[in-house]
Design an enzyme around this catalytic site. Structure first.
Site: not given
Ligand code: AMP
Length: 468
Positions: A17, A43, A117-118, A251, A257, A299, A361-362, A399, A449, A452
């Site tokens: 959140c 959120g 939040n948390g 975190c 991200y 991101s 990508d992140d 997480c 932390c 993950c």
């Molecule tokens: P996936 O397709 O399941 O591998 O998700 C990877 C994508 O989800 C990446 O492009 C990230 O930017 C994004 N992502 C990573 N963590 C989260 C999160 N907690 N909530 C929403 N998107 C996320």
């Protein structure tokens, strides 16, 4: 309970959140609306605002985006000089109005509302205990447990009660509590989720991220410290050390991200700057001969800029994001998730024709997004080679402190080697940032932390070992 069952239950109760609070301004609800608007990325499931005029509390909440929920007319139903607001993240199970916050109740302290939040790691056992003693719950959120604990707390003053509760709950909490005559902000001992204090037009504001301050023109003062309880009322600010705090566990995924790049978090550090640094480290550690580097928007953009700067490769756009759909990750069913990636990201046709492309990508969670992207860039974008670079380490563990990662079995890197993942994604090469690379981009790296990425949970997790 079996591990899997326990995990499903935990993820159902997940709370992700953004929170915003203000004390001492005649337009408290309008400003809270703007704050929530800036925190929408934290959120998208539902949002709510609770305001107070010193005597009466008013609350409005609904499912959906902030801009859809709050009309001018609805905001007029929220008078008063103090308010708190909350954006709730979508989850697999608990997506319903009863879980939308703030939550409000009447107790010995009078009317009280709460925004959190948390994730609490001992919420299930506390709930059981409370139910055993006759408590009735309206929702399955952690936050209602906090409300019950406050109502049951023995301390005399509100502050004493809150300290008692803050010491009883475990896990991650950046908490705002609105009483008839004060706003209280409490942050867990480890400071897992961000929470900042600012000032606007003679009023104090508290928000998950400073991007909420920027929108209303508030000035950032400082973070609420881990373990601190900050009471804001007509006498000003009163800070109390509520919980002993000798270890930080910020975190790190907020930097990777979750937080907005224009925010300053965890001691006023700019998120964009850190993300760029992650991209730079990635380029140093996992060089590949290529012609161009492109981000997975949005991101992945800052780390791609860092990667381009460091590697000397030209930066280009190869993918375009449709901003008017929710985040794919949060969709509950696998079939919808696949569809989600398609409607969200599209390749710019022929932009990479015959080129060797690095995509940054992140993170990779399940691998769904990356697989589609590699295919799109190769087929629609006509790239000759597609190299994937990830500006975080392998996500191998869920997480329990408030980021919506799925169960271990669904995390592709938890069960597969990097080479197996590369094959699955059909990339020509794949590299993740190492944990050392990530640490080297952060000031005071021991204060974070990384559970993950390394399964080292600094606070522990709910009841039995769910990672086993
Ligand atoms: P996936 O397709 O399941 O591998 O998700 C990877 C994508 O989800 C990446 O492009 C990230 O930017 C994004 N992502 C990573 N963590 C989260 C999160 N907690 N909530 C929403 N998107 C996320």
């Amino acid at each position: 309970m079996h591990c899997r069952g326990l995990l499903d239950k935990i993820f159902e109760m997940r709370e992700e959140c953004g929170v915003f609070g203000i004390y001492g301004h005649p337009e408290a609800a309008n400003l809270t609306y703007l704050g929530l608007y800036a925190l929408q990325h934290r959120g998208q499931e539902g949002a709510g605002i609770c305001s107070c005029d010193g005597h009466t509390m008013y609350i409005e909440k609904a499912m959906g985006y902030v801009s859809e929920i709050f009309s001018e007319e609805r905001l007029k139903r929220l008078p008063g000089h103090a308010a708190i607001g909350h954006n709730r993240y979508s989850t697999a199970g608990g997506s319903m109005l009863k879980n939308v916050q703030p939550i409000m109740a009447n107790c010995m302290l009078g009317a009280l509302s709460l925004a959190h939040n948390g994730n609490l790691t001992n919420a299930a056992s506390l709930r059981k205990q409370l139910q055993h003693n006759g408590a009735i719950f309206q929702s399955n959120s952690d936050s209602e447990v906090i409300l019950h604990l406050i109502a049951h707390a023995r301390g005399g003053s509100s502050g004493e009660k809150f300290i008692e509760v803050a010491r009883e709950i475990e896990g991650a909490f950046s908490l705002l509590i609105l009483l008839e005559d004060e706003l209280v902000a409490i942050r867990d001992a480890f400071g897992v989720r961000p929470l900042s204090l600012g000032q606007f037009d003679g009023a104090y504001v508290v928000a998950s991220e400073t991007c909420a301050f920027d929108l209303i023109g508030a000035t950032y003062i400082r973070d609420i410290e881990p373990g601190e309880m900050l009471i804001i009322n007509q006498n000003g600010l009163h800070s109390v050390k509520a919980i002993d705090s000798n270890k930080r566990a910020y975190c790190v995924f907020e930097f990777i991200y979750f937080a907005r790049p224009d925010s300053k978090i965890f001691g006023g550090q700019n998120v964009h700057r850190i993300r760029k640094e992650l991209g730079r480290r990635l380029a140093i550690d996992s060089h590949v001969d290529a012609d161009v580097v492109i981000p997975v928007p949005d991101s992945g953009v800052p780390s791609t800029i860092g990667y381009a700067e460091q590697s000397g490769l030209p930066f280009d756009l190869g993918l375009v994001r449709n901003h008017y759909v929710g985040r794919t990750f949060i969709e509950p069913k696998s079939s919808i998730r696949h569809f989600g990636v398609k409607i969200k990201l599209n390749a710019i046709q022929h932009i990479n024709r015959g080129q060797r492309v690095v995509i940054v990508d992140d993170s990779i969670v399940r691998g769904t997004t990356s697989k589609k992207i590699v295919k799109m860039i190769r087929e629609l974008g006509k790239a000759k080679e597609v190299h994937l670079r990830i500006s975080s380490p392998c996500t191998i563990a869920p997480c329990f402190y408030g980021i919506n990662t799925p169960t271990r079995n669904e995390l592709i890197a938890a069960t597969h080697q990097v080479e197996e993942i590369r094959k699955y994604l059909t990339a020509d090469s794949l590299a993740y940032l190492s944990i050392e690379g990530l640490r080297s981009a952060l000031p005071n790296p021991d204060d974070y932390c990384y559970a993950c990425f390394n399964r080292e949970y600094p606070i522990g997790f709910p009841q039995e070992d769910p990672t086993s």
